[in-house]
Design a protein around this motif. Structure first.
Motif, PDB file in Angstrom:
ATOM      1  N   ILE A   1      41.379 -16.247 -17.798  1.00  0.00           N
ATOM      2  CA  ILE A   1      41.069 -17.355 -17.825  1.00  0.00           C
ATOM      3  C   ILE A   1      41.903 -18.413 -18.611  1.00  0.00           C
ATOM      4  CG2 ILE A   1      38.916 -19.048 -18.006  1.00  0.00           C
ATOM      5  CD1 ILE A   1      37.169 -16.659 -17.442  1.00  0.00           C
ATOM      6  N   GLN A   2      42.061 -17.931 -19.739  1.00  0.00           N
ATOM      7  CA  GLN A   2      42.789 -18.870 -20.764  1.00  0.00           C
ATOM      8  C   GLN A   2      44.227 -18.903 -20.264  1.00  0.00           C
ATOM      9  OE1 GLN A   2      42.008 -17.146 -24.804  1.00  0.00           O
ATOM     10  NE2 GLN A   2      40.028 -17.647 -24.769  1.00  0.00           N
TER      11      GLN A   2
ATOM     12  N   GLU B   1      45.222 -19.049 -17.334  1.00  0.00           N
ATOM     13  CA  GLU B   1      44.992 -19.968 -16.170  1.00  0.00           C
ATOM     14  C   GLU B   1      45.659 -19.516 -15.022  1.00  0.00           C
ATOM     15  OE1 GLU B   1      46.720 -23.748 -17.356  1.00  0.00           O
ATOM     16  OE2 GLU B   1      44.732 -24.499 -18.528  1.00  0.00           O
TER      17      GLU B   1
ATOM     18  N   GLU C   1      38.143 -13.298 -19.955  1.00  0.00           N
ATOM     19  CA  GLU C   1      38.403 -14.468 -20.600  1.00  0.00           C
ATOM     20  C   GLU C   1      39.745 -14.673 -20.935  1.00  0.00           C
ATOM     21  OE1 GLU C   1      35.880 -13.901 -23.798  1.00  0.00           O
ATOM     22  OE2 GLU C   1      33.914 -14.501 -22.684  1.00  0.00           O
TER      23      GLU C   1
ATOM     24  N   LYS D   1      32.243 -17.368 -15.280  1.00  0.00           N
ATOM     25  CA  LYS D   1      32.931 -18.280 -16.006  1.00  0.00           C
ATOM     26  C   LYS D   1      34.403 -18.625 -15.380  1.00  0.00           C
ATOM     27  CE  LYS D   1      34.689 -18.793 -20.569  1.00  0.00           C
ATOM     28  NZ  LYS D   1      34.564 -18.320 -22.186  1.00  0.00           N
ATOM     29  N   ALA D   2      34.945 -17.477 -14.618  1.00  0.00           N
ATOM     30  CA  ALA D   2      36.198 -17.852 -14.099  1.00  0.00           C
ATOM     31  C   ALA D   2      35.853 -18.618 -12.595  1.00  0.00           C
ATOM     32  CB  ALA D   2      36.758 -16.179 -13.446  1.00  0.00           C
ATOM     33  N   SER D   3      34.890 -18.333 -12.061  1.00  0.00           N
ATOM     34  CA  SER D   3      34.654 -19.143 -10.779  1.00  0.00           C
ATOM     35  C   SER D   3      34.508 -20.612 -11.358  1.00  0.00           C
ATOM     36  CB  SER D   3      33.284 -18.792 -10.262  1.00  0.00           C
ATOM     37  OG  SER D   3      33.057 -19.511  -9.101  1.00  0.00           O
ATOM     38  N   GLN D   4      33.884 -20.800 -12.378  1.00  0.00           N
ATOM     39  CA  GLN D   4      33.517 -22.377 -12.862  1.00  0.00           C
ATOM     40  C   GLN D   4      34.752 -23.036 -13.306  1.00  0.00           C
ATOM     41  OE1 GLN D   4      30.475 -21.560 -15.806  1.00  0.00           O
ATOM     42  NE2 GLN D   4      28.830 -21.752 -14.295  1.00  0.00           N
ATOM     43  N   ALA D   5      35.589 -22.120 -13.953  1.00  0.00           N
ATOM     44  CA  ALA D   5      37.160 -22.548 -14.404  1.00  0.00           C
ATOM     45  C   ALA D   5      37.954 -22.788 -13.105  1.00  0.00           C
ATOM     46  CB  ALA D   5      37.665 -21.657 -15.207  1.00  0.00           C
TER      47      ALA D   5
END
Length: 316
Positions: A79-80, A82, A76, A102-106
């Motif tokens: 992901i934040q 970026e 997470e 979640k990473a893939s969706q981001a």
């Protein structure tokens, strides 16, 4: 390129490779447990060295310390931040899937390294980079069977099996490869017990001590890596139980030395440097838009006392 280290909020170590330019790829990696064995320690050093050597790469290097919750928090965090891509060495092949998703969706491509996640997470991964662990287990079974045939005990031998960390994909796959292949090549060999050693030499020695008390007749030991295999060997030596054939997977320096001493028969040769460099290259190739196989394996050949002269001693 210089590397500076800071302590992240997740309590993991972060390494930043140089200052980012407009064209720099920012690649984050969350590893399983760097301190648990020398393979993972060497992998991390090789990964950082490979990143340092590439002026186009900035890295964020994290270690989950074997803690699934920490690894999810690290995912997470990446992901934040970026990052452009994430490499994950999973602590648990199933538990990390929501974080990978979640990473893939981001929009962040995920590369799994060394030990794959469970199949239900494959849709969220660009590529797996690492060894074919099922093949490794199968090759270990072949090494053991060939030795039993040479000894003339292939119709009566009894084997015990020490696996890696429960729930860890590498442990599951190496065990599967061995358990599936041994009955094919040596159908009359009996596997009489299987217990986890958690990749730990001391625990594996304790597991083997219990096996030796429980079973009067043990002809072979298969361990999911040489660290555990040497732990089992130490137990057998202490108990004065000679003549047992020890076979591992992932040839550690201690396994290589035990082979040279004639105490340990064979293993699978796997380089953590190749592993680390392949993971970084896979991430770079994905970011450059190149075609990358979903299962991007590197070769891991058999090594025994008979052919060990063809291989250099592992550095880990």
């Amino acid at each position: 390129m210089n590397i500076r280290y800071t302590l992240a909020a997740t309590t993991a170590l972060v390494a930043f490779a140089g200052a980012a330019s407009a064209d720099t790829m920012k690649i984050g990696i969350t590893q399983n447990n760097v301190g648990v064995d020398s393979y993972q320690t060497t992998y991390e050093k090789a990964f950082i060295a490979a990143a340092e050597a590439n002026a186009d790469v900035e890295t964020v290097v994290l270690d989950a310390g074997g803690d699934v919750a920490r690894q999810i928090a690290q995912m997470e965090d990446l992901i934040q931040q970026e990052v452009d891509a994430i490499i994950i060495w999973p602590t648990n092949g199933e538990a990390v899937i929501p974080a990978v998703r979640k990473a893939s969706q981001a929009g962040i491509p995920v590369i799994v390294t060394n030990s794959n996640i469970a199949e239900q997470g494959f849709d969220f991964v660009k590529s797996f980079s690492g060894p074919d662990n099922i093949t490794q287990g199968a090759r270990s079974a072949e090494i053991m069977c060939d030795k039993f045939k040479e000894m003339g005990i292939e119709n009566e031998a009894k084997v015990v099996h020490i696996t890696g960390q429960p729930g860890y994909t590498t442990a599951i796959e190496r065990a599967q490869g061995f358990n599936d292949r041994l009955p094919e090549v040596c159908p009359n060999v009996e596997q009489i017990d299987q217990q986890p050693g958690d990749w730990n030499r001391e625990k594996s020695q304790q597991v083997m001590e219990a096996f030796l008390v429980k079973y009067d007749d043990i002809d072979g030991v298969y361990a999911g890596d040489d660290n555990m295999g040497v732990g089992a060997l130490n137990a057998a030596k202490a108990a004065g139980r000679d003549g047992i054939i020890f076979v591992g997977a992932t040839n550690f320096a201690v396994g290589y030395e035990a082979m040279a001493a004639g105490d340990y028969w064979g293993s699978i040769y796997q380089s953590p440097v190749d592993d680390a460099e392949a993971a970084l290259k896979t991430a770079i190739d994905v970011l450059n838009g190149e075609e990358v196989p979903f299962l991007n394996y590197f070769d891991t050949p058999k090594i025994t006392q008979d052919n060990m002269g063809e291989f250099t001693k592992p550095v880990f």
